[in-house]
Structure formats: C-alpha cells, structure tokens
Scaffold this active site. Structure first.
Site, PDB file in Angstrom:
ATOM      1  N   THR A 149       6.920 -16.816  29.170  1.00  0.00           N
ATOM      2  CA  THR A 149       8.058 -17.012  28.263  1.00  0.00           C
ATOM      3  C   THR A 149       8.508 -15.680  27.665  1.00  0.00           C
ATOM      4  O   THR A 149       7.721 -14.725  27.597  1.00  0.00           O
ATOM      5  CB  THR A 149       7.647 -17.978  27.125  1.00  0.00           C
ATOM      6  N   GLU A 151       8.957 -15.425  24.618  1.00  0.00           N
ATOM      7  CA  GLU A 151       8.386 -15.390  23.258  1.00  0.00           C
ATOM      8  C   GLU A 151       7.211 -14.439  23.138  1.00  0.00           C
ATOM      9  O   GLU A 151       6.830 -14.065  22.023  1.00  0.00           O
ATOM     10  CB  GLU A 151       7.951 -16.786  22.820  1.00  0.00           C
TER      11      GLU A 151
HETATM   12  P1  NAD Z   1       6.794 -29.400  29.115  1.00  0.00           P
HETATM   13  O1  NAD Z   1       6.027 -29.480  27.829  1.00  0.00           O
HETATM   14  O2  NAD Z   1       8.048 -30.172  29.277  1.00  0.00           O
HETATM   15  O3  NAD Z   1       5.837 -29.850  30.321  1.00  0.00           O
HETATM   16  C1  NAD Z   1       4.503 -29.419  30.438  1.00  0.00           C
HETATM   17  C2  NAD Z   1       3.858 -30.257  31.540  1.00  0.00           C
HETATM   18  O4  NAD Z   1       2.506 -29.778  31.707  1.00  0.00           O
HETATM   19  C3  NAD Z   1       3.779 -31.753  31.227  1.00  0.00           C
HETATM   20  O5  NAD Z   1       4.140 -32.501  32.354  1.00  0.00           O
HETATM   21  C4  NAD Z   1       2.312 -31.961  30.879  1.00  0.00           C
HETATM   22  O6  NAD Z   1       1.858 -33.270  31.180  1.00  0.00           O
HETATM   23  C5  NAD Z   1       1.634 -30.916  31.749  1.00  0.00           C
HETATM   24  N1  NAD Z   1       0.333 -30.490  31.238  1.00  0.00           N
HETATM   25  C6  NAD Z   1       0.030 -30.129  29.953  1.00  0.00           C
HETATM   26  N2  NAD Z   1      -1.258 -29.813  29.862  1.00  0.00           N
HETATM   27  C7  NAD Z   1      -1.786 -29.953  31.108  1.00  0.00           C
HETATM   28  C8  NAD Z   1      -3.082 -29.740  31.655  1.00  0.00           C
HETATM   29  N3  NAD Z   1      -4.102 -29.335  30.890  1.00  0.00           N
HETATM   30  N4  NAD Z   1      -3.269 -29.961  32.973  1.00  0.00           N
HETATM   31  C9  NAD Z   1      -2.248 -30.389  33.760  1.00  0.00           C
HETATM   32  N5  NAD Z   1      -1.004 -30.610  33.280  1.00  0.00           N
HETATM   33  C10 NAD Z   1      -0.778 -30.395  31.984  1.00  0.00           C
HETATM   34  O7  NAD Z   1       7.012 -27.869  29.365  1.00  0.00           O
HETATM   35  P2  NAD Z   1       8.288 -27.096  29.970  1.00  0.00           P
HETATM   36  O8  NAD Z   1       9.286 -26.932  28.906  1.00  0.00           O
HETATM   37  O9  NAD Z   1       8.663 -27.720  31.243  1.00  0.00           O
HETATM   38  O10 NAD Z   1       7.633 -25.664  30.238  1.00  0.00           O
HETATM   39  C11 NAD Z   1       7.007 -25.376  31.474  1.00  0.00           C
HETATM   40  C12 NAD Z   1       6.444 -23.979  31.411  1.00  0.00           C
HETATM   41  O11 NAD Z   1       7.488 -23.047  31.159  1.00  0.00           O
HETATM   42  C13 NAD Z   1       5.412 -23.770  30.301  1.00  0.00           C
HETATM   43  O12 NAD Z   1       4.397 -22.945  30.794  1.00  0.00           O
HETATM   44  C14 NAD Z   1       6.185 -23.066  29.204  1.00  0.00           C
HETATM   45  O13 NAD Z   1       5.345 -22.242  28.447  1.00  0.00           O
HETATM   46  C15 NAD Z   1       7.176 -22.266  30.010  1.00  0.00           C
HETATM   47  N6  NAD Z   1       8.451 -21.980  29.341  1.00  0.00           N
HETATM   48  C16 NAD Z   1       9.257 -23.005  28.903  1.00  0.00           C
HETATM   49  C17 NAD Z   1      10.492 -22.708  28.342  1.00  0.00           C
HETATM   50  C18 NAD Z   1      11.438 -23.775  27.858  1.00  0.00           C
HETATM   51  O14 NAD Z   1      12.487 -23.452  27.319  1.00  0.00           O
HETATM   52  N7  NAD Z   1      11.121 -25.050  28.017  1.00  0.00           N
HETATM   53  C19 NAD Z   1      10.896 -21.381  28.215  1.00  0.00           C
HETATM   54  C20 NAD Z   1      10.029 -20.378  28.613  1.00  0.00           C
HETATM   55  C21 NAD Z   1       8.827 -20.690  29.210  1.00  0.00           C
HETATM   56  O1  DAU Z   2      12.122 -18.858  24.376  1.00  0.00           O
HETATM   57  C1  DAU Z   2      11.383 -19.652  25.249  1.00  0.00           C
HETATM   58  C2  DAU Z   2      10.748 -20.805  24.505  1.00  0.00           C
HETATM   59  O2  DAU Z   2      11.809 -21.718  24.207  1.00  0.00           O
HETATM   60  C3  DAU Z   2       9.670 -21.506  25.318  1.00  0.00           C
HETATM   61  O3  DAU Z   2       8.610 -20.605  25.546  1.00  0.00           O
HETATM   62  C4  DAU Z   2       9.159 -22.752  24.585  1.00  0.00           C
HETATM   63  O4  DAU Z   2       8.246 -23.452  25.410  1.00  0.00           O
HETATM   64  C5  DAU Z   2      10.343 -23.634  24.278  1.00  0.00           C
HETATM   65  O5  DAU Z   2       9.909 -24.753  23.525  1.00  0.00           O
HETATM   66  C6  DAU Z   2      11.414 -22.879  23.511  1.00  0.00           C
HETATM   67  O6  DAU Z   2      10.938 -22.518  22.208  1.00  0.00           O
HETATM   68  P1  DAU Z   2      11.861 -22.594  20.892  1.00  0.00           P
HETATM   69  O7  DAU Z   2      10.993 -22.723  19.722  1.00  0.00           O
HETATM   70  O8  DAU Z   2      12.872 -21.495  20.907  1.00  0.00           O
HETATM   71  O9  DAU Z   2      12.656 -23.969  21.216  1.00  0.00           O
HETATM   72  P2  DAU Z   2      13.033 -25.206  20.258  1.00  0.00           P
HETATM   73  O10 DAU Z   2      13.943 -26.089  21.047  1.00  0.00           O
HETATM   74  O11 DAU Z   2      11.837 -25.813  19.641  1.00  0.00           O
HETATM   75  O12 DAU Z   2      13.885 -24.503  19.120  1.00  0.00           O
HETATM   76  C7  DAU Z   2      15.067 -23.786  19.415  1.00  0.00           C
HETATM   77  C8  DAU Z   2      15.604 -23.227  18.113  1.00  0.00           C
HETATM   78  O13 DAU Z   2      16.059 -24.326  17.310  1.00  0.00           O
HETATM   79  C9  DAU Z   2      14.571 -22.506  17.287  1.00  0.00           C
HETATM   80  O14 DAU Z   2      15.192 -21.424  16.598  1.00  0.00           O
HETATM   81  C10 DAU Z   2      14.112 -23.548  16.282  1.00  0.00           C
HETATM   82  C11 DAU Z   2      15.358 -24.378  16.059  1.00  0.00           C
HETATM   83  N1  DAU Z   2      15.130 -25.804  15.768  1.00  0.00           N
HETATM   84  C12 DAU Z   2      14.311 -26.520  16.575  1.00  0.00           C
HETATM   85  C13 DAU Z   2      14.068 -27.851  16.329  1.00  0.00           C
HETATM   86  C14 DAU Z   2      13.138 -28.642  17.215  1.00  0.00           C
HETATM   87  C15 DAU Z   2      15.793 -26.410  14.707  1.00  0.00           C
HETATM   88  O15 DAU Z   2      16.576 -25.766  13.990  1.00  0.00           O
HETATM   89  N2  DAU Z   2      15.559 -27.733  14.468  1.00  0.00           N
HETATM   90  C16 DAU Z   2      14.719 -28.476  15.232  1.00  0.00           C
HETATM   91  O16 DAU Z   2      14.522 -29.687  14.929  1.00  0.00           O
END
Ligand code: NAD
Ligand code: DAU
Length: 370
Positions: A149, A151
C-alpha cells in the site's frame, strides 16, 4: 521499451495462487485474469473472514480452470500441499486485514495475518521454489507478487511531492506498520534467497465488490438507507483514488513484465479531498437513484470525530509503471464513481446481507449513534 502482457516470451498457461481472492481487490483481479487468460489456472486461497465473500466469485464456480480453497495463509501444511499439487508458478498475495479503523480498535489480527501470515507464505514458497524443477520456465513465469500500500510511506503535506518508490518508510497506523513489516520480509527474501518477488504500492482503490466499511461503499450504502454519512475531522484529507480495474491491469502488466526484486507504485492520478468525494457521490445518487429516503443526499453529511493519527494526504508518483512498463490509469474519478454508484445500486443483493452480524457490531462500536 514498452510491450503488452501478451508478448510471446511470457505467454502460455500460468498457474496462479491468489490469496485473499474473495476480498475486494482480489476478486476483481481474479475476474480480470480469468477473462483475459482463460487458459491459465487460478487457485484462490481465502480464509473468508468478515471481508471475504464467495458470492464475489460466484460466476467462476464450476469453471474448469478455477478452484476455491477456504483456508488461512498461516496454515503451512495447507500451503505446502497447494503449491505442490497445483504446481503454482505465480503467487498474487492480497490476503490481509485491510481496514485502518479496525487496526486502531484491535491490532492483533493485523500482526497475525499481515506479518506472520506473509512470513508463513514466504517460507512455504521458498521451500517449494527451491525444490521445484521448472527449469524450462522463462524467469518471468515465476512471480511472488506482494500487494502492499501507499500508506507505508506515511503522510504528505499539501505541497509535498507525491510518494516515489524511493520515499522512506514512515507508517503511522498499526495497519500500515504491519504492511511495512511484511514488505521488508518480502524484500529480504529476494536479497537473501533470490525469490522472484515484486512489491506493488497502490493508492486507495474503489469499485465493485468493496466491503461496506470503506468510505466510498459506506457513503453509497448509507445514502440508500437514509443514514448519516460520517466524515472524519474537517473532511479535508486527500486520497489518490484508483479505479480497481485499472489496478488489476497494472498487476497483470507487473506479473508479466515487472523486474523481479523491485517495487512499483500504482496510483490513479485522482487526488480528491474526502468532503469533495462525498459531495460527488451524493450528486450521483440524487441523479441515478429512484427512491432515496433523503433527498438531496448531501443533507446526510455529518462531521464526526477524527480518526486517531489520521494521515492527511496520500499521492502516488506512478512514473516508473508508466515509463518502464507502459501502464497508465485510464479511469477519471467522475467516470469511476458513476460506475461504482451504479454497481451498488444494482447489487443490493450483494451488500445488504453484509450489514448484519459482525459488521453491525463493528458499526455500532465505531460510529455509536451515527
Ligand atoms: P479486503 O479486506 O477486501 O479483502 C481481504 C481478503 O483477505 C478477504 O477475502 C479475507 O477473507 C482474506 N483474508 C484475510 N485474512 C486472511 C488469512 N489469514 N488467510 C487467508 N485469507 C485471508 O482487502 P482489499 O481491500 O481487497 O485489499 C487487498 C490487499 O490490497 C491487501 O493486502 C491490502 O493491504 C492491499 N491494499 C488495499 C487497498 C485498498 O484501497 N483497498 C489499497 C492499497 C493496498
Ligand atoms: O491508501 C491505501 C489504503 O486505502 C489501503 O492500504 C487500505 O487497505 C484501504 O482501506 C484504504 O485506507 P483508507 O484509510 O485511506 O481508506 P478508508 O476508505 O477507510 O478512508 C478513506 C478516507 O475517508 C480516509 O481519509 C478516512 C475517511 N473516512 C473513512 C471512513 C470509513 C471518513 O471520513 N469517514 C468514514 O466513515
């Protein structure tokens, strides 16, 4: 310099293990891969935590080249067996605890899955890879792609340059610290053992199949339910929004073409303040939804206490992906949000059942009366 993923030296069936493939990005990635490379084998390993959902892969169940395994990345015997019997040559590692707010409430699972789980997967892959006789495979047929990520780079001020691959690590939440720790392990396995790793750092994804706890689905769903939209702090925090299908294309290019041992940033070129984003979604819902409990939807916006240690701004410099691998994001924020809003409007059957049980309890704890 740039070439497409279908270049002759790297084509031919691949055998992928996709961890976390029932989650948001993982399931989009599996759909992308199955559609683009129907001859490739895809094995999904997912523990089906609260965030995993087999319904997100329903249309692939029963396909010859697809297998779903419910299991944990911390289960070493299971990993050993799957890698060997499925003759895996490509791991796409998405499995993680992914929600920052949950990591603030209860960090334990983040340490266990993101750090210990990734370590267990690396160890299993190392032993398998060192013993495998796949000498006929071209080097880029092997991959251990770790989805990290942006982050891990910390937080930016309004005028700071965007994160580059050389930006020092400065994770600020238990979530991002656990991802940073796993990145270091993955990197070390390249330098020590020569494991063909790739690390990607993407910005905030959005699109179909995202669990309701994240800002964009939460806003869509709360509008449809007539519930307040909680905006943290002053709402001026900035995220760089990446449409999940653009991200999946980037991961495809990386697997086929990325230089092993390297890290790549993937961003959307879409920096938007949270409050502006929420306003765009409200307007889209006003335009596209027929029966809204509250109209205009913006009347639901409610400022709430800020997230602890809330990172102010993320922005990704993805020039390395563009210059070396020819990938660029192609979905603007308005277009991507319109698609996403439409998807949540059309897929009530997917998200409505998720609002009960565990998520209901989390929501109460997180937002109280909101
Ligand atoms: P998500 O939370 O939607 O999905 C995670 C999945 O992993 C789920 O299906 C869950 O059941 C599975 N999982 C959790 N623990 C597990 C374990 N111990 N063994 C096997 N499976 C397990 O996550 P996402 O948003 O799809 O993110 C996927 C990846 O991308 C993560 O590594 C996250 O850190 C990274 N990422 C996400 C974002 C974003 O914006 N969503 C951004 C940057 C990086
Ligand atoms: O930047 C990549 C990351 O993006 C990933 O690594 C994480 O897995 C993913 O969850 C996401 O993290 P954020 O914390 O940025 O996403 P989230 O959707 O939780 O929040 C986006 C922004 O909105 C953040 O500034 C917090 C704010 N927020 C979030 C929620 C859930 C609100 O203001 N209100 C809310 O209820």
């Amino acid at each position: 310099m740039t070439s497409t993923p279908s270049s002759p030296q790297v084509r031919g069936p691949r055998r992928l293990l996709v961890t976390g493939g029932a989650g948001f990005i993982g399931s989009n990635f599996v759909h992308h891969w199955a559609k683009t490379y129907p001859q490739d084998r895809i094995v999904v390993l997912d523990a089906l935590t609260y965030a995993g959902n087999r319904k997100s892969l329903a249309d692939l169940e029963g396909s010859e080249n697809f297998r779903f395994v419910e299991g944990n990345i911390g289960d070493r015997p299971l990993l050993d067996e799957l890698l060997a019997t499925e003759a895996i040559n490509t791991v796409a590692h998405f499995a993680a605890e992914s929600h920052v707010d949950r990591s603030i409430l209860a960090p334990d699972a983040f340490i266990q899955t993101n750090i210990v789980g990734t370590f267990t997967l690396l160890e299993a892959f190392r032993h398998y890879w060192q013993q495998a006789d796949f000498s006929e495979l071209p080097p880029k047929k092997w991959a251990f792609l770790h989805i990290s990520t942006d982050e891990v780079y910390g937080s930016l001020g309004d005028h700071d340059p965007a994160f580059a691959e050389t930006t020092p690590y400065a994770p600020n939440s238990p979530y991002s610290a656990s991802k940073a720790a796993s990145d270091h392990l993955v990197r070390a396995y390249y330098h020590t053992y020569g494991i063909p790793i790739l690390i990607s750092h993407c910005s905030n994804n959005y699109g179909p199949y995202q669990f309701p706890e994240k800002l964009i689905p939460l806003t869509c769903i709360n509008i449809l339910m007539g519930k307040p939209i909680p905006v943290y702090g002053d709402g001026k925090h900035i995220r760089d929004w990446l449409y999940v299908r653009d991200h999946c294309r980037a991961l495809d290019v990386l697997i086929h073409k990325g230089n092993r041992g390297q890290r790549y940033n993937i961003g959307g070129n879409n920096e938007v303040r949270n409050i502006e984003l929420v306003h765009i979604i409200c307007q889209l819902m006003d335009d596209l939804a027929v029966d809204l409990p509250t109209r205009p939807a913006r009347d639901l916006i409610t400022y709430v206490d800020d997230r602890l240690g809330h990172d102010r701004r993320y922005a990704i410099n993805a020039r390395k992906m563009s210059i070396h691998l020819g990938w660029n994001p192609s979905t603007g924020i308005e277009e991507g949000l319109r698609e996403t809003v439409r998807w949540y409007l059309d897929h009530r059957d997917w998200w409505e059942p998720l609002l009960t049980g565990e998520y209901h309890q989390f929501y109460q704890k997180m937002y109280g009366v909101v």
